[in-house]
Design a protein around this motif. Structure first.
Motif, PDB file in Angstrom:
ATOM      1  N   GLN A 163       0.844  -1.200   0.000  1.00 38.61           N
ATOM      2  CA  GLN A 163       0.000   0.000   0.000  1.00 38.61           C
ATOM      3  C   GLN A 163       0.880   1.252   0.000  1.00 38.61           C
ATOM      4  O   GLN A 163       0.543   2.248  -0.635  1.00 38.61           O
ATOM      5  N   GLY A 164       2.034   1.185   0.656  1.00 36.18           N
ATOM      6  CA  GLY A 164       2.944   2.333   0.641  1.00 36.18           C
ATOM      7  C   GLY A 164       3.475   2.575  -0.760  1.00 36.18           C
ATOM      8  O   GLY A 164       3.507   3.704  -1.248  1.00 36.18           O
ATOM      9  N   TYR A 165       3.869   1.479  -1.404  1.00 37.22           N
ATOM     10  CA  TYR A 165       4.407   1.612  -2.769  1.00 37.22           C
ATOM     11  C   TYR A 165       3.329   2.139  -3.717  1.00 37.22           C
ATOM     12  O   TYR A 165       3.611   2.950  -4.605  1.00 37.22           O
ATOM     13  N   SER A 166       2.101   1.719  -3.490  1.00 32.34           N
ATOM     14  CA  SER A 166       0.995   2.185  -4.317  1.00 32.34           C
ATOM     15  C   SER A 166       0.772   3.697  -4.146  1.00 32.34           C
ATOM     16  O   SER A 166       0.492   4.410  -5.121  1.00 32.34           O
ATOM     17  N   ILE A 167       0.915   4.200  -2.935  1.00 29.93           N
ATOM     18  CA  ILE A 167       0.823   5.653  -2.725  1.00 29.93           C
ATOM     19  C   ILE A 167       1.955   6.349  -3.488  1.00 29.93           C
ATOM     20  O   ILE A 167       1.739   7.357  -4.172  1.00 29.93           O
ATOM     21  N   MET A 168       3.160   5.775  -3.401  1.00 30.30           N
ATOM     22  CA  MET A 168       4.296   6.383  -4.110  1.00 30.30           C
ATOM     23  C   MET A 168       4.034   6.392  -5.617  1.00 30.30           C
ATOM     24  O   MET A 168       4.313   7.375  -6.298  1.00 30.30           O
ATOM     25  N   MET A 169       3.478   5.305  -6.142  1.00 35.71           N
ATOM     26  CA  MET A 169       3.167   5.228  -7.580  1.00 35.71           C
ATOM     27  C   MET A 169       2.215   6.354  -7.976  1.00 35.71           C
ATOM     28  O   MET A 169       2.403   7.004  -9.004  1.00 35.71           O
ATOM     29  N   SER A 170       1.184   6.576  -7.159  1.00 36.69           N
ATOM     30  CA  SER A 170       0.228   7.649  -7.466  1.00 36.69           C
ATOM     31  C   SER A 170       0.908   9.010  -7.418  1.00 36.69           C
ATOM     32  O   SER A 170       0.672   9.859  -8.269  1.00 36.69           O
ATOM     33  N   MET A 171       1.749   9.197  -6.409  1.00 34.43           N
ATOM     34  CA  MET A 171       2.385  10.512  -6.250  1.00 34.43           C
ATOM     35  C   MET A 171       3.324  10.815  -7.414  1.00 34.43           C
ATOM     36  O   MET A 171       3.347  11.937  -7.910  1.00 34.43           O
ATOM     37  N   VAL A 172       4.098   9.827  -7.838  1.00 34.30           N
ATOM     38  CA  VAL A 172       5.078  10.114  -8.899  1.00 34.30           C
ATOM     39  C   VAL A 172       4.409  10.263 -10.265  1.00 34.30           C
ATOM     40  O   VAL A 172       4.993  10.832 -11.184  1.00 34.30           O
TER      41      VAL A 172
END
Ligand code: ACO
Length: 311
Positions: A163-172
């Motif tokens: 879920q953390g990586y998914s947030i990072m994916m959205s942000m980038v």
């Protein structure tokens, strides 16, 4: 020179036979386990605070539900681990008192602030990523209740990391400002995440004995290296830069060479002088004191119910 009892104990460890709470164990094995499991439990509980900070400000309902579930999972991990520690003969109240008095530690990482929503991404990706790197091998640790607790905890941590990586994916893949926030979060959490694995092997006090007893399965530096090797390609995929000019793939060793964190900063955080130590401990003490009336009520009710059963 080992006593016959100690030799038999070590033979069980070497034969990968689990040690259970009622089995004989050296006093120092018990003490080390209480220290490590207790600190691990405290980390899960204190670890709720930096993320709890963002539950009411999550950008969407979906993100809020996910974050809430994750923070609740951490509470569950803490309770699981307190139970495992209790099987060694220490009470929950004693563990709590030792946390609140500063006698027992919790992970250094939770003394850093979470300043933006991107930090929820960085914490899930890096902090939970580092936690799993350490906890997956602990599923094979020699003490049965600890090893079994790790199985479920690792499953949930793996969801947390994603879920953390998914947030990072959205942000980038958002606006330039959002990508910048993601980079900033990585910049701030990279070295604190590396510190989670503990001091360099040469400065680790407990590693030798803990590894002989299979309380620890790997050295601090081994796990830190593994974490760097796995995380660097993930950062590349996000299009983010690890804040380390000396980071380079080493063909010969098959590892990334990387810069060590600032160990003086680590020591300061362990002494209680990190950016949020006082705030974190203060919040835990306030929660504990605020919950006293409820614990008292539960205890009084349990006592009454027990009396009724006898009558
Ligand atoms: N934060 C706070 N204290 C630390 C940290 C850290 N990141 N790393 C090491 N220390 C402390 C140790 O507790 C020890 O102090 P103590 O003797 O007062 O307990 C001292 O620094 C020296 O370190 P080591 O001799 O290397 O200690 P140890 O063998 O216990 O190794 C480690 C440290 C790797 C963290 C080990 O205890 C461990 O694997 N613990 C279980 C995992 C865990 O606690 N994870 C929590 C973080 S994330 C999470 O799950 C929410």
């Amino acid at each position: 020179e080992l006593s016959p009892e100690e030799a038999a104990f070590q033979a069980r460890i070497d034969g990968n036979i689990k040690i259970e709470p009622k089995d004989w164990m050296p006093a120092a094995y018990r003490k080390t386990l209480i220290r490590q499991i207790g600190q691990h439990a405290h980390s899960e509980i204190v670890g709720q605070l930096p993320e709890g900070n963002w539950v009411t400000r999550a950008p969407t309902l979906e993100r809020k539900a996910i974050l809430l579930a994750k923070v609740q999972d951490e509470a569950g991990h803490g309770l699981y681990l307190y139970c495992a520690a209790e099987t060694l003969g220490i009470s929950r109240d004693e563990l709590m008192n030792k946390l609140h008095s500063g006698e027992m530690k919790y992970s250094s990482i939770f003394n850093y602030p979470t300043l933006t929503w991107a930090d929820m991404g960085a914490v899930g990706w890096l902090v939970d990523g580092a936690a799993i790197m350490n906890q997956v091998p602990l599923q094979r640790t020699s003490f049965g209740p600890y090893a079994r607790a790790m199985v479920r905890i690792c499953k949930e941590e793996s969801f947390h990391q994603r879920q953390g990586y998914s947030i990072m994916m959205s942000m980038v893949s958002g606006t330039p400002a959002q990508k910048e926030m993601a980079q900033d979060a990585l910049n701030r959490f990279w070295y604190p995440a590396l510190m989670m694995f503990g001091p360099s092997d040469k400065d680790s006090v407990h590693s030798d004995q803990s590894m002989a007893w299979k309380i620890k399965m790997n050295t601090n530096d081994e796990l830190r290296q593994r974490f760097v090797n796995e995380t660097v390609p993930q950062a590349h995929y996000l299009g983010l830069t690890i804040p380390d000019d000396d980071l380079v793939w080493n063909e010969e060793t098959g590892n990334y060479d990387f810069s060590q964190p600032d160990w003086e900063e680590f020591k300061a955080v362990l002494k209680g002088n990190g950016p949020c130590n006082r705030e974190r401990l203060g919040a835990r003490i306030k929660a504990w004191e605020g919950g006293e009336w409820f614990r008292d009520g539960l205890a009084a009710y349990a006592e009454k119910a027990a009396k009724r059963r006898v009558a």
